[in-house]
Design a protein around this motif. Sequence first.
Motif, PDB file in Angstrom:
ATOM      1  N   ASP A 134       0.850  -1.190   0.000  1.00 50.33           N
ATOM      2  CA  ASP A 134       0.000   0.000   0.000  1.00 50.33           C
ATOM      3  C   ASP A 134       0.885   1.239   0.000  1.00 50.33           C
ATOM      4  O   ASP A 134       0.652   2.209  -0.720  1.00 50.33           O
ATOM      5  N   ALA A 135       1.927   1.184   0.824  1.00 49.83           N
ATOM      6  CA  ALA A 135       2.856   2.312   0.928  1.00 49.83           C
ATOM      7  C   ALA A 135       3.588   2.544  -0.390  1.00 49.83           C
ATOM      8  O   ALA A 135       3.796   3.682  -0.799  1.00 49.83           O
ATOM      9  N   LEU A 136       3.985   1.454  -1.062  1.00 56.46           N
ATOM     10  CA  LEU A 136       4.668   1.569  -2.345  1.00 56.46           C
ATOM     11  C   LEU A 136       3.809   2.301  -3.361  1.00 56.46           C
ATOM     12  O   LEU A 136       4.262   3.213  -4.052  1.00 56.46           O
ATOM     13  N   PHE A 137       2.533   1.922  -3.447  1.00 55.50           N
ATOM     14  CA  PHE A 137       1.635   2.548  -4.424  1.00 55.50           C
ATOM     15  C   PHE A 137       1.377   4.011  -4.074  1.00 55.50           C
ATOM     16  O   PHE A 137       1.444   4.897  -4.927  1.00 55.50           O
ATOM     17  N   LEU A 138       1.071   4.269  -2.796  1.00 52.51           N
ATOM     18  CA  LEU A 138       0.740   5.634  -2.393  1.00 52.51           C
ATOM     19  C   LEU A 138       1.946   6.560  -2.557  1.00 52.51           C
ATOM     20  O   LEU A 138       1.806   7.713  -2.985  1.00 52.51           O
ATOM     21  N   GLU A 139       3.149   6.054  -2.255  1.00 55.76           N
ATOM     22  CA  GLU A 139       4.363   6.848  -2.456  1.00 55.76           C
ATOM     23  C   GLU A 139       4.488   7.273  -3.919  1.00 55.76           C
ATOM     24  O   GLU A 139       4.793   8.438  -4.222  1.00 55.76           O
ATOM     25  N   SER A 140       4.234   6.346  -4.826  1.00 53.81           N
ATOM     26  CA  SER A 140       4.352   6.653  -6.250  1.00 53.81           C
ATOM     27  C   SER A 140       3.414   7.774  -6.659  1.00 53.81           C
ATOM     28  O   SER A 140       3.790   8.702  -7.381  1.00 53.81           O
ATOM     29  N   GLU A 141       2.162   7.699  -6.196  1.00 56.68           N
ATOM     30  CA  GLU A 141       1.188   8.721  -6.569  1.00 56.68           C
ATOM     31  C   GLU A 141       1.524  10.074  -5.950  1.00 56.68           C
ATOM     32  O   GLU A 141       1.378  11.119  -6.579  1.00 56.68           O
ATOM     33  N   MET A 142       1.982  10.060  -4.711  1.00 54.85           N
ATOM     34  CA  MET A 142       2.300  11.330  -4.050  1.00 54.85           C
ATOM     35  C   MET A 142       3.521  12.003  -4.677  1.00 54.85           C
ATOM     36  O   MET A 142       3.594  13.229  -4.761  1.00 54.85           O
ATOM     37  N   ILE A 143       4.487  11.209  -5.126  1.00 52.46           N
ATOM     38  CA  ILE A 143       5.643  11.789  -5.811  1.00 52.46           C
ATOM     39  C   ILE A 143       5.208  12.437  -7.117  1.00 52.46           C
ATOM     40  O   ILE A 143       5.642  13.538  -7.469  1.00 52.46           O
TER      41      ILE A 143
END
Length: 440
Positions: free
Chosen positions: A74-83
């Motif tokens: 979940d963190a991997l996906f959310l990090e990508s979108e926030m970047i």
Amino acid sequence: MNEALKQKLSKLPVAPGVYFHKNTVGEIIYVGKAAVLKNRVRQYFQKTHKDVKTEALVREIADTDWIVVDTEMDALFLESEMIKRYMPKWNILLRDDKTVSYVRINMKDEVPYVSFTRNPMDDKATYIGPFYGKSAVEKAVRVLRRIFPYYTRPYNGKKTLDTDLGLTPGIEIGKTSAKDYKRNLRKLIRYLEGDREKLLKELEKTMLNESSKGNYELAAEARNQLFGLRELKKKIVFSDKEFLDISNDQALRQLQELLNLSEPPRRIEGYDISHQSGVNTVGSMVVFINGAAARSEYRKFKVRTSTSDDLKSLREVISRRLKHKEWEYPDLMILDGGITQVKAVLPLVEQYNIPVIGRNKSGNHSKSASVTLVFPKRSDLEARPKSSSSDCQPPDSPGLEHLELPSGSHISRLIARIDEEAHRFAIAYHSLLKRKNMLK
């Protein structure tokens, strides 16, 4: 480290999540993910050897926020979108863009296979991503392969070691059919795209139903997948966009206040029209769920009734979209345009009670373009709390008003991201049609 930050760090949870380092003026300068937020974020401030760039980053950190999620992936996906939304300067300085990766599956193939790419194309294949950290994504998908066996290269009908290990569906030895293989691949895609909880419930229902009918082989297959995913949930999974806590997303909260919505807009759709002198006119619809791009929900339209009139093209696209009741209706629509575009669309969506706003930017789709919103006049809305999104007072316009947003605000970042994605998607489809016509 200032005292306020020191106190804040003492409250870091022992859970996976995404953290946001900020400078003295509140600008997000770095976004990162963590399996354990408490351990990862504190590492920045420990007296250990760091490379020169990381030391420089730490010197700029004045504040840190975070969002807790269920799992590492979940963190991997959310990090990508926030970047992608905030484009923090230190992510650009510290990261190699080549690590961005997509999972590619072309369900149009007779026997599809799973691969990874850095550059998604408009080729009708399904692309899931983007993800930062290619090795982490590949590892996760390899784990899922034990639950949903798949091929990693074009099918040639030959038995391999992967066949013996149970990592392929076994079409080459008559273990299953291409049709059943595709059925299981669709489950894998749903899982990767975040439809996790619903899939688990459907597998449990299938297991019970097939067992009651005496179809024990199908029941066993569903049982194995269900138990495998439940166990996987404890280890490593992909984003569950439906269940992220959006109450922590400042952009969505500010949009709720600005537009007097009862809740933060969960599903936002962005629209753009593209053509060249009235030729190959197309429309795009991109979808963001809880502030994150949901690529599987994107749609494209080849305009039928108009060629060079952008207003008529936009009305056609919105009208055709609204006829698709099987597509979940949005909580907010964002148009590429100003007062004219919003006024053209408002009559179409009023009966569906869908809020519509426009981004007026005079053709500039870049991330750095200023963000000026157009939306129904505040006097036409019910009383609502004063928005904290901007300090400026918007000028009056007949029925609608403008609001210029600070370039670095949370809403600006999100809307610029949605607008840029809608424009990119429309241009990609227009270019594809143009190439096809040149080959005729």
